[in-house]
Scaffold this motif. Structure first.
Motif, short mmCIF file in Angstrom:
data_model
loop_
_atom_site.label_atom_id
_atom_site.label_comp_id
_atom_site.label_asym_id
_atom_site.label_seq_id
_atom_site.Cartn_x
_atom_site.Cartn_y
_atom_site.Cartn_z
N GLU A 16 0.89 -1.18 0.10
CA GLU A 16 0.03 0.04 0.16
C GLU A 16 0.72 1.36 -0.06
OE1 GLU A 16 -2.82 -0.28 3.10
OE2 GLU A 16 -3.18 -2.01 2.86
N ASP A 44 -11.65 -4.33 0.18
CA ASP A 44 -10.45 -3.67 -0.10
C ASP A 44 -9.42 -4.39 0.28
OD1 ASP A 44 -11.69 -1.14 -1.42
OD2 ASP A 44 -12.02 -0.47 0.82
N ARG A 48 -6.54 -6.61 -2.27
CA ARG A 48 -5.28 -6.43 -2.41
C ARG A 48 -4.58 -7.89 -2.19
NH1 ARG A 48 -4.05 -4.58 3.01
NH2 ARG A 48 -3.98 -6.84 3.29
N PHE A 65 -7.62 1.94 -3.77
CA PHE A 65 -8.76 1.20 -3.11
C PHE A 65 -9.98 2.07 -2.99
CE2 PHE A 65 -4.68 0.13 -0.93
CZ PHE A 65 -5.23 -1.36 -0.46
N GLY A 66 -10.82 1.46 -2.55
CA GLY A 66 -12.40 2.22 -2.51
C GLY A 66 -13.51 1.92 -3.36
N GLY A 96 -11.73 3.75 -8.25
CA GLY A 96 -11.54 3.74 -7.05
C GLY A 96 -11.62 4.76 -6.18
N TYR A 98 -10.38 6.10 -2.99
CA TYR A 98 -9.24 6.54 -2.32
C TYR A 98 -8.55 7.57 -3.15
CZ TYR A 98 -10.55 3.07 1.33
OH TYR A 98 -11.19 2.25 2.21
#
Length: 166
Positions: A16, A44, A48, A65-66, A96, A98
């Motif tokens: 990340e 999420d 990953r 992410f998101g 996404g 984020y």
């Protein structure tokens, strides 16, 4: 360049990072949104870690992410009606959540109710999305989701969600 929170490979938290990515450009049927809030969802970390539904394509890294956002429309793509720049909206992003900016499909973008905060609006997409996918709802047929009021990520209980798929 706008900043986004991404994962750069499958793995644990070590993959990340923050990344500067180009600002998305809305295509036909898409809405560019300046993100004000993003929902947090267990999917999420599962994505990953490498989880994919059968038949889903391999992700192209970095992946933002998101899966739930609320924000303000910056720009709309061709063929978009009912949504204009400056509208407060929420939905499930294509690129996404984020991130400072993301794309939403216009047909699944909803107006944020005036009395609802951006943070609360970003928590709304999971129950209707779950109900829609689990019921295999067809247009013009009502669907409902039982038990969505107890969602674990919710800051407070919500009443059950009913969808009108027409």
């Amino acid at each position: 360049m706008p900043t986004a929170y991404v994962f750069t490979a499958h793995g644990g938290p070590e993959v990340e990072t923050f990344a500067d990515l180009p600002r998305p450009v809305p295509g036909p049927g898409q809405v560019l949104v300046a993100v004000r809030a993003a929902g947090v969802n267990p999917v999420d970390w599962k994505l990953r870690a490498g989880f994919r539904l059968p038949g889903a394509p391999e992700p192209r890294f970095p992946v933002v992410f998101g899966g739930e956002v609320a924000g303000v429309v910056e720009q709309v793509g061709d063929d978009v009606t009912g949504v204009t720049a400056g509208d407060a909206v929420f939905g499930n992003p294509i690129t996404g959540g984020y991130a400072q900016y993301t794309l939403l499909p216009s047909e699944l973008t909803a107006a944020k109710p005036a009395g609802l905060s951006f943070a609360d609006a970003a928590t709304l997409p999971p129950p209707p999305t779950t109900a829609l996918s689990s019921s295999r709802c067809r247009l013009g047929r009502p669907c409902s989701s039982r038990g969505s009021a107890g969602e674990s990520a919710s800051p407070r209980p919500r009443s059950p969600v009913t969808l009108d798929c027409g």
